[in-house]
Write an enzyme that holds these catalytic residues in place. Structure first.
Site, short mmCIF file in Angstrom:
data_model
loop_
_atom_site.label_atom_id
_atom_site.label_comp_id
_atom_site.label_asym_id
_atom_site.label_seq_id
_atom_site.Cartn_x
_atom_site.Cartn_y
_atom_site.Cartn_z
N SER A 129 8.04 -2.30 -7.00
CA SER A 129 7.61 -1.06 -7.63
C SER A 129 8.32 -0.91 -8.99
CB SER A 129 7.86 0.12 -6.69
OG SER A 129 7.16 1.26 -7.11
N HIS B 18 1.39 0.07 -0.62
CA HIS B 18 2.63 0.04 -1.41
C HIS B 18 3.87 -0.09 -0.52
CE1 HIS B 18 4.50 0.47 -5.32
NE2 HIS B 18 5.29 1.43 -4.89
#
Length: 658
Positions: free
Chosen positions: A520, A632
């Protein structure tokens, strides 16, 4: 006894102990135990009971489903919980004397949350309702439908982990009579409500809602106090920011809740608030502490950790978590604003409940070499007694490395904090490669908690350096805010200064065998580093950002996150491009492996595709691995087989190049 080295597959041996919940008699409690089920490639979370007098543990449920949110009725005779026994989270009731759990809801999208009515005969709950429908309407029969177009008319139309948001569906609060199973819908309209708290006398409720028609540029969920009989509302707080986790004091005269205003957008410290129901006065108890209320830890071992935001005692003390210097500690506040830590340092309190008397607390605790267990702690003395030991034999069997805390001077001569792990089986006089790990967020933090991935790298013969550069939580408001508008600036300098610092102080590190990885924001920074430095011999970028220009339109948060974090939108494409690692791809000489989930809506996979094709076209050394049916959160809550595969890719790449 010679201990063995940690392996990738050991992920399935870790037992997660979470959500400790005291019974009203304060003599017993329940908690949730979660394990990976390799056979079904799922997680199973079951309910356990502990007698606090005898310390006897009893497993209360044995299914393959995931159980969460256990809660006792006020008289202690019943326990309610959510379970995925039939796929969607539905509400179940279990007699505390034994027997089979009874399912009391059957909603198409399941139940999001619930609260007991003090009478013990009703339960308030939150669930989805289609526009024009009611909880009491018969569910529509599921028929095979042809694919239909999805008409987009707002900017917040998708969400990582959920995909495209259901249209014409709203979250509403209802109440179910447990004897008759009759349901009454309490809230109405095309709004998304959240159920916060019910008063001890059963007369008041707190919910949150934003009733604005277009919420694309609204970032608030206001809190309202409601009289249950008359439905008369009173505003508790209505301003930009996020507020919640509400709890009534035992005498129902005050509310405690946590929240952050929008002063520093999503980098704003969360505070502890108290609201007086009689006067309407609101105060911030934690104003004098320059650290955020709550748990901001990134790790991969605690499944289903869901701690209460605040817990009151009968003498009006308020307990809460505080993230500070790599710890998450349990703190206690008085209404006069006095503040005390109730737990020590070098650990992660990731779950808790506190006795009404304030004499003791149940805490789930992890540290760098202990996965996490449930303890009962005497508040006055800090003495602890372990109630569970699920991970004890594993911890004795496997060599786990104790990290060393480090402090060094980063950009602008700011003090920056982190940790250095030696390789497992370290031998004095030998040289070892070093891998730098960078966390996501960026407003999160590495901590004194168990992290399987970090221990795995150490087990494979690497030193591991992980720090909290500027932008990380757990430090001052100035520190966490400092990354905004400066991605690739002071944060990059902090990380490179950390490398210089440990190289200067540790002659066992081979400076010619350095690796870097992160996910990320950590993936963005990995991309940035290899585009600005050739000192790393291998890199793995995960769920990363490579191009802020396209991120603006493809991420579920892009159109506001870019402005909040980079300080630019599509009217300043040059600034977005200057902060984009893709711009510097021609300078990348480090072999770079790109890992990305196909269903990642936060950092969509096109970010990886752009980077991979660009590097390939430039004849750079690169690889690309796509993970299907993963979002994610792959590294934390993804399908177990994909989590193993991810770790195999990371360790395989470093083995090849380091």
């Amino acid at each position: 006894m010679t201990k063995r080295k940690l392996t990738i597959e050991d992920l399935s041996k870790l037992v997660s102990v979470t959500q400790p919940t005291l019974a009203p008699n304060q003599q017993e409690a329940v908690f949730v135990q979660t394990k990976i089920n390799d056979k079904d490639n799922t997680y199973q979370a079951n309910l356990w009971h502990v007698d606090l007098n005898t310390m006897k543990l009893t497993q209360w449920t044995h299914g393959k489903e995931k159980i969460s949110s256990p809660s006792y009725s006020l008289d202690g005779t019943q326990l309610a919980f959510l379970s995925t026994r039939e796929e969607k989270n539905q509400l179940y009731i279990l007699s505390t004397k034994g027997g089979e759990a009874r399912k009391v809801t059957s909603y198409e999208k399941g139940v999001s949350s619930f609260l007991w009515s003090p009478c013990g005969k009703k339960i308030w709950f939150l669930a989805s309702v289609k526009e024009g429908k009611n909880f009491t309407d018969e569910p529509e029969k599921e028929e095979k439908k042809n694919p239909e177009p999805y008409v987009v008319n707002k900017m917040k139309y998708k969400l990582d982990g959920a995909g495209l948001l259901p249209q014409g569906t709203y979250k509403h609060i209802g109440v179910i009579d447990l004897e008759t199973e009759e349901v009454t819908q309490f809230t109405q309209g095309n709004h998304v409500y959240d159920l916060q708290a019910i008063s001890h006398n059963g007369e008041k409720m707190v919910f949150s809602v934003n009733r604005s028609e277009n919420q694309d540029f609204e970032f608030r969920q206001s809190l309202f106090l409601v009289d249950i009989k008359s439905k008369e509302e009173k505003t508790i707080i209505e301003e930009d920011g996020y507020f919640g986790g509400v709890a009534f004091s035992f005498d129902d005269t005050k509310l405690a809740f946590v929240g952050s205003d929008s002063a520093f957008k999503n980098a704003t410290h969360t505070e502890l608030y108290v609201y007086d129901l009689e006067t309407g006065a609101r105060q911030i108890l934690t104003e004098g502490i320059d650290a955020p209320v709550g748990d901001y830890v990134v790790a991969d071992s605690q499944q289903g950790a869901d701690a209460p935001s605040v817990v009151w005692t009968q003498d009006n003390h308020i307990y809460f978590q505080l993230s500070t210097m790599g710890d998450v500690r349990l703190y206690v506040a008085t209404l006069e604003g006095e503040m005390y830590p109730a737990t020590g340092d070098n650990e992660h309190i990731y779950g808790y409940d506190v006795a009404k008397s304030g004499e003791f607390a149940l805490v789930t605790v992890s540290n760098s070499t202990e996965i996490g267990e449930l303890y009962v702690q005497t508040i006055a003395t800090g003495e602890r007694q372990a109630l569970t030991s699920f991970n004890e034999s594993f911890e004795h069997e496997v060599e786990l490395v104790q990290p060393e805390a480090i402090m060094f001077q980063g950009a602008k001569d700011w003090a920056v904090h982190g940790w250095l792990m030696k390789p497992a089986g370290y031998v004095e006089g030998q040289k070892y490669p070093l891998i730098v790990e960078i966390h996501g967020g960026p407003h999160a933090m590495f901590a004194n908690t168990f992290f399987h991935e970090l221990q795995l790298l150490a087990a494979q013969g690497y030193g591991v350096l992980y720090i909290n550069p500027r932008g990380s939580h757990g430090y001052s408001q100035q520190f966490v805010d400092a990354v905004r508008g400066d991605y690739g600036g002071g944060d990059y300098e902090d990380i490179m200064a950390a490398v210089d610092s440990v190289l200067a102080d540790n002659d066992w590190i081979d400076e010619n065998r350095l690796g870097v990885t992160g996910g990320s924001y950590g993936g963005f920074m990995t991309n940035w580093i290899v585009g600005h430095s050739n000192r790393f011999k291998a890199a793995v970028t995960q769920r990363s950002i490579s191009n802020w220009v396209s991120f603006f339109g493809v991420s579920d948060i892009g159109y506001y996150f870019n402005e909040w974090q980079i300080g630019a939108d599509m009217t300043d494409v040059e600034k977005l491009w200057n902060h984009s690692p893709l711009k510097y791809a021609q300078h990348i000489e480090t072999p770079l492996l790109i890992l990305h989930s196909e269903k990642d809506f936060r950092c969509p996979i096109e970010q990886a595709e752009q980077l991979y094709i660009t590097l390939k076209q430039m004849k750079k050394e690169t690889g690309f691995v796509r993970f299907p049916d993963a979002d994610h959160n792959l590294s934390r809550t993804g399908h177990p087989n994909l989590r193993y595969a991810r770790l195999e890719q990371i360790t395989g790449w470093f083995k090849k190049y380091l």
